[in-house]
Design a protein around this motif. Structure first.
Motif, PDB file in Angstrom:
ATOM      1  N   VAL A 113      20.093  -1.895  -8.614  1.00 34.09           N
ATOM      2  CA  VAL A 113      18.640  -1.953  -8.535  1.00 34.09           C
ATOM      3  C   VAL A 113      18.285  -3.075  -7.561  1.00 34.09           C
ATOM      4  N   PRO A 114      17.538  -2.793  -6.485  1.00 34.51           N
ATOM      5  CA  PRO A 114      17.286  -3.827  -5.471  1.00 34.51           C
ATOM      6  C   PRO A 114      16.329  -4.909  -5.969  1.00 34.51           C
ATOM      7  N   VAL A 115      16.650  -6.154  -5.646  1.00 29.06           N
ATOM      8  CA  VAL A 115      15.752  -7.272  -5.945  1.00 29.06           C
ATOM      9  C   VAL A 115      15.686  -8.161  -4.708  1.00 29.06           C
ATOM     10  N   THR A 116      14.642  -8.965  -4.633  1.00 26.33           N
ATOM     11  CA  THR A 116      14.516  -9.970  -3.576  1.00 26.33           C
ATOM     12  C   THR A 116      14.508 -11.333  -4.234  1.00 26.33           C
ATOM     13  N   MET A 117      15.387 -12.220  -3.778  1.00 29.16           N
ATOM     14  CA  MET A 117      15.550 -13.544  -4.374  1.00 29.16           C
ATOM     15  C   MET A 117      14.820 -14.585  -3.538  1.00 29.16           C
ATOM     16  N   PHE A 118      13.791 -15.207  -4.100  1.00 30.47           N
ATOM     17  CA  PHE A 118      13.067 -16.282  -3.426  1.00 30.47           C
ATOM     18  C   PHE A 118      13.665 -17.603  -3.908  1.00 30.47           C
ATOM     19  N   LEU A 119      14.490 -18.209  -3.058  1.00 32.94           N
ATOM     20  CA  LEU A 119      15.346 -19.318  -3.478  1.00 32.94           C
ATOM     21  C   LEU A 119      14.809 -20.669  -3.016  1.00 32.94           C
ATOM     22  N   THR A 120      14.899 -21.648  -3.924  1.00 31.22           N
ATOM     23  CA  THR A 120      14.505 -23.033  -3.667  1.00 31.22           C
ATOM     24  C   THR A 120      15.765 -23.884  -3.535  1.00 31.22           C
ATOM     25  N   ASP A 121      15.844 -24.675  -2.481  1.00 32.90           N
ATOM     26  CA  ASP A 121      17.081 -25.419  -2.235  1.00 32.90           C
ATOM     27  C   ASP A 121      17.421 -26.374  -3.367  1.00 32.90           C
ATOM     28  N   SER A 122      16.445 -27.067  -3.915  1.00 28.89           N
ATOM     29  CA  SER A 122      16.734 -28.020  -4.979  1.00 28.89           C
ATOM     30  C   SER A 122      17.302 -27.337  -6.217  1.00 28.89           C
ATOM     31  N   ALA A 123      17.039 -26.049  -6.390  1.00 28.00           N
ATOM     32  CA  ALA A 123      17.550 -25.310  -7.545  1.00 28.00           C
ATOM     33  C   ALA A 123      18.921 -24.702  -7.287  1.00 28.00           C
ATOM     34  N   ILE A 124      19.264 -24.424  -6.039  1.00 23.34           N
ATOM     35  CA  ILE A 124      20.517 -23.709  -5.755  1.00 23.34           C
ATOM     36  C   ILE A 124      21.592 -24.569  -5.114  1.00 23.34           C
ATOM     37  N   ARG A 125      21.236 -25.778  -4.676  1.00 26.21           N
ATOM     38  CA  ARG A 125      22.201 -26.542  -3.876  1.00 26.21           C
ATOM     39  C   ARG A 125      23.463 -26.908  -4.650  1.00 26.21           C
ATOM     40  N   GLY A 126      23.389 -26.925  -5.980  1.00 20.30           N
ATOM     41  CA  GLY A 126      24.583 -27.236  -6.754  1.00 20.30           C
ATOM     42  C   GLY A 126      25.634 -26.135  -6.703  1.00 20.30           C
ATOM     43  N   PRO A 141       0.829  -1.213   0.000  1.00 12.24           N
ATOM     44  CA  PRO A 141       0.000   0.000   0.000  1.00 12.24           C
ATOM     45  C   PRO A 141       0.866   1.267   0.000  1.00 12.24           C
ATOM     46  N   THR A 142       0.865   1.975  -1.100  1.00 10.15           N
ATOM     47  CA  THR A 142       1.636   3.206  -1.248  1.00 10.15           C
ATOM     48  C   THR A 142       1.071   3.995  -2.421  1.00 10.15           C
ATOM     49  N   THR A 143       1.293   5.292  -2.397  1.00  9.36           N
ATOM     50  CA  THR A 143       0.927   6.136  -3.540  1.00  9.36           C
ATOM     51  C   THR A 143       2.149   6.508  -4.366  1.00  9.36           C
ATOM     52  N   GLU A 144       3.334   6.120  -3.906  1.00 10.49           N
ATOM     53  CA  GLU A 144       4.569   6.419  -4.630  1.00 10.49           C
ATOM     54  C   GLU A 144       4.659   5.564  -5.892  1.00 10.49           C
ATOM     55  N   LYS A 145       5.279   6.121  -6.936  1.00  9.74           N
ATOM     56  CA  LYS A 145       5.426   5.372  -8.191  1.00  9.74           C
ATOM     57  C   LYS A 145       6.642   4.448  -8.108  1.00  9.74           C
ATOM     58  N   ILE A 146       6.491   3.434  -7.249  1.00 10.84           N
ATOM     59  CA  ILE A 146       7.541   2.447  -7.035  1.00 10.84           C
ATOM     60  C   ILE A 146       6.969   1.055  -7.246  1.00 10.84           C
ATOM     61  N   VAL A 147       7.828   0.149  -7.687  1.00  8.77           N
ATOM     62  CA  VAL A 147       7.490  -1.263  -7.778  1.00  8.77           C
ATOM     63  C   VAL A 147       8.627  -2.052  -7.147  1.00  8.77           C
ATOM     64  N   PHE A 148       8.393  -3.351  -6.971  1.00 10.21           N
ATOM     65  CA  PHE A 148       9.352  -4.216  -6.290  1.00 10.21           C
ATOM     66  C   PHE A 148       9.625  -5.434  -7.167  1.00 10.21           C
ATOM     67  N   ILE A 149      10.901  -5.754  -7.362  1.00 10.62           N
ATOM     68  CA  ILE A 149      11.296  -6.878  -8.216  1.00 10.62           C
ATOM     69  C   ILE A 149      11.633  -8.085  -7.347  1.00 10.62           C
ATOM     70  N   THR A 150      11.037  -9.215  -7.672  1.00 16.78           N
ATOM     71  CA  THR A 150      11.349 -10.475  -6.992  1.00 16.78           C
ATOM     72  C   THR A 150      11.737 -11.499  -8.044  1.00 16.78           C
ATOM     73  N   ILE A 151      12.716 -12.333  -7.719  1.00 18.01           N
ATOM     74  CA  ILE A 151      13.223 -13.320  -8.685  1.00 18.01           C
ATOM     75  C   ILE A 151      13.238 -14.692  -8.004  1.00 18.01           C
ATOM     76  N   ASP A 152      12.635 -15.665  -8.649  1.00 18.47           N
ATOM     77  CA  ASP A 152      12.381 -16.967  -8.017  1.00 18.47           C
ATOM     78  C   ASP A 152      13.325 -18.079  -8.452  1.00 18.47           C
ATOM     79  N   ASP A 153      13.351 -19.101  -7.629  1.00 20.14           N
ATOM     80  CA  ASP A 153      13.945 -20.418  -7.844  1.00 20.14           C
ATOM     81  C   ASP A 153      15.468 -20.399  -7.697  1.00 20.14           C
ATOM     82  N   GLY A 154      16.211 -20.011  -8.748  1.00 20.70           N
ATOM     83  CA  GLY A 154      17.667 -20.002  -8.670  1.00 20.70           C
ATOM     84  C   GLY A 154      18.344 -20.998  -9.578  1.00 20.70           C
TER      85      GLY A 154
END
Length: 282
Positions: free
Chosen positions: A124-137, A95-108
């Motif tokens: 540029v800030p991002v949030t990484m939603f990481l899955t262990d089976s994708a990143i463990r290597g 909830p905001t009136t500012e012209k901002i968006v948020f970047i999220t990047i999944d899996d890995g």
């Protein structure tokens, strides 16, 4: 005598006009010479708010982009807060009136070294939603991204459809990944995204016992060249959360992770938005 006084007054008036002073302020000094404005400064020679420096502009040009405007200062009170003992909030936007968006990047799954360099250059800030089976290597791939300040968040151990699992099984998926990410990157995540966006009340309850502060969904998802919108107007709105994935040429029809990201950033700029850090608002 009167003629001399009149002559003196006339000469004084001429002098005042030449110097730029006025009769009401005979002690005023000549106005200082205004400094020359440059492309990065305003009329007074002060650096314009949010104007990018030369190094920033050069870094963006390297990736075929223009610099973003600086996001506003984070709010003093976060607009999304889990109340003590209350259910975990489920959000698709902030909830905001500012012209901002948020970047999220999944899996890995895709671990493109150029993407790490891109994020270091662009900041540029991002949030990484990481899955262990994708990143463990290669857990270490994400360490420099975390060190740059990008958020590390939870996307389960094995990427199941959580709605098909019991509450205990969901808890193992979520809490297990909390522990893995804390071990690898030094901080226990506060944000969680259910795979496929599928969740139920057992998911919220399980996530709450794992220390999660919010279930994060999305409003737009970045495809290969364009965004997919949930709203009929097919536009970004203030506070929207955007979903992207760590993907490579095999999934992007020959395009790289950096090319997809650059296209996403252009789409955001085209609509007059800038990017803020999700963790500053949740």
């Amino acid at each position: 005598m009167k003629k001399k006084i009149a002559l003196w007054a006339a000469l004084t008036a001429v002098a005042l006009l030449v110097t730029g002073c006025t009769a009401e302020d005979p002690a005023a000094a000549p106005a200082p010479t205004a400094p020359t404005a440059s492309k990065d400064t305003g009329e007074a020679g002060q650096k314009a708010p949010g104007a990018p420096g030369g190094a920033v502009a050069a870094a963006y040009r390297k990736w075929g982009l223009k610099p973003f405007a600086a996001p506003p200062a984070p709010p003093a009170v976060k607009p999304v807060v889990r109340k003590p003992g209350g259910p975990v909030p489920v959000i698709s936007d902030i909830p905001t009136t500012e012209k901002i968006v948020f970047i999220t990047i999944d899996d890995g799954a895709e671990k493109d070294p150029e993407f790490v360099r891109m994020m270091k250059d662009l900041k540029v800030p991002v949030t990484m939603f990481l899955t262990d089976s994708a990143i463990r290597g290669d857990y270490r791939y994400f360490a420099p991204l975390a060190a740059q300040g990008h958020g590390v968040a939870n996307h389960t151990l094995t990427h199941p459809d959580l709605r098909t699992l019991s509450r205990d099984a969901q808890r193992r998926e979520i809490c297990g990944q909390q522990a893995k990410l804390a071990k690898e990157y030094g901080t226990t995540p506060r944000l969680f995204r259910p795979p496929y966006g599928n969740w139920n009340e057992d998911t919220r309850a399980a996530a709450g016992t794992c220390g999660v502060d919010a279930l994060v969904l999305w409003r737009e998802s970045m495809q290969i060249k364009n965004m997919q919108y949930q709203r009929g107007d097919r536009k970004l709105h203030p506070g929207d959360i955007i979903l992207a994935h760590f993907r490579g040429p095999s999934e992007l029809k020959g395009r790289t992770m950096t090319e997809m990201t650059a296209t996403m950033l252009r789409r955001i700029q085209e609509q007059g938005f800038t990017v803020a850090r999700l963790e500053d608002y949740v």
